[in-house]
Design an enzyme around this catalytic site. Structure first.
Site: not given
Length: 316
Positions: A17, A104, A106, A164, A220
């Site tokens: 990522e 968490r 991202n 995202n 995403d």
């Protein structure tokens, strides 16, 4: 549309990522969230280097202090850290107000003012993800976190499960983001001070598994090019899309893997599209069919990407 993709000569990630092209170093940086590591390499994977970390890095950005490059800023599960040098100490600058046992950091990026925006993801021990995560704006420009110039952490948006797709239009007046399980990309108008105003609007919605056969994936990570087009990776969709600022599909680039995770457009001349990907949790049959899963792929594109935005870190 046939696209020629080249994999970088680096080890595949479990969950790649947050790629960005560093213009001063001529390097690509990215994270392996599940592998708990940062990576960097040249444009073709030359001199690939891995930095193991103590927790999952959700996202990274280049840091700057007083106009001088100053390493990286890393969102490390529930805290925001400054890494002044590669492989060196991680200095905690701020904490996210989350329970790290179930949530968490991202996806994240910086805006034109140097503020770091980080979305979180709900990761329960059992059961599906719930819309209890959020989008935060972290201002690290203060000089001393114990004094009046302390970093601020503002909760900008509630009710998401997997935040995202963060990106800004070239003029900074539109903030893009997505909640991946909702299959929807949204656009948020911003004022002259780059503060979001009103409510986000739907930019593009993708069909769910129940609505489309074959399934086309869900949104995403993302990036924006100099023409203002929004590049989006379709997880489990084996493709990357280029959308107009009105949400129209301008181009579709099939990928030789099922789960692309995030694009960035950079490289020495700004015309290389890099895409990270995932292999964690994928079946043996899928990995046999898509052996490049987890790799960073690259291809050439006609329109250059926007330069990466720096995270402004105050003097300490």
């Amino acid at each position: 549309m046939n696209t020629a993709w080249t994999p970088l000569a680096a080890a595949p990630a479990q969950l790649g990522e947050s790629p960005f092209w560093h213009p001063l170093e001529s390097r690509l940086y990215w994270v392996d969230i599940a592998g708990r590591a940062l990576w960097r390499s040249g444009a073709h994977g030359s001199d690939a280097q891995c930095w193991p970390l103590p927790a999952e890095p959700g996202c990274i950005a280049p840091a700057r202090q007083g106009g001088t490059p100053a390493g990286l800023v890393v969102a490390l599960r529930d805290r925001i850290c400054h890494a002044p040098r590669w492989g060196g100490p991680l200095l905690t600058l701020a904490h996210l107000p989350i329970d790290p046992a179930t949530e968490r950091a991202n996806d994240g990026k910086c805006d034109a003012l140097g503020r770091l925006w980080v979305g979180t993801v709900h990761e329960p021990a059992q059961g599906p993800r719930q819309p209890v995560a959020a989008l935060y704006c972290i201002d690290l420009r203060g000089r001393d976190q114990a004094g009046p110039d302390a970093p601020t952490v503002r909760r900008m948006l509630d009710g998401v499960a997997t935040a995202n797709g963060l990106a800004w239009s070239p003029d900074g007046r539109t903030l893009y983001w997505s909640d991946t399980p909702s299959h929807t990309i949204r656009a948020w108008d911003c004022n002259a001070q780059l503060e979001p105003i009103g409510a986000p609007r739907v930019l593009h919605r993708f069909a769910t598994r129940d609505e489309a056969v074959p399934y086309g994936g869900r949104p995403d990570g993302a990036a924006v090019d100099v023409e203002g087009a929004y590049w989006c990776a379709l997880y489990e969709g084996a493709r990357v899309l280029r959308l107009s600022p009105r949400g129209e599909v301008l181009a579709e680039l099939p990928t030789p893997l099922s789960c692309p995770t995030m694009p960035c457009v950079g490289g020495p001349d700004g015309h290389t599209l890099f895409v990270t990907s995932a292999r964690k949790g994928r079946s043996a049959d899928e990995l046999a069919r898509w052996p490049q899963s987890g790799q960073v792929l690259s291809t050439r594109v006609a329109v250059a990407g926007l330069p990466v935005a720096w995270c402004e870190v105050g003097q300490r």
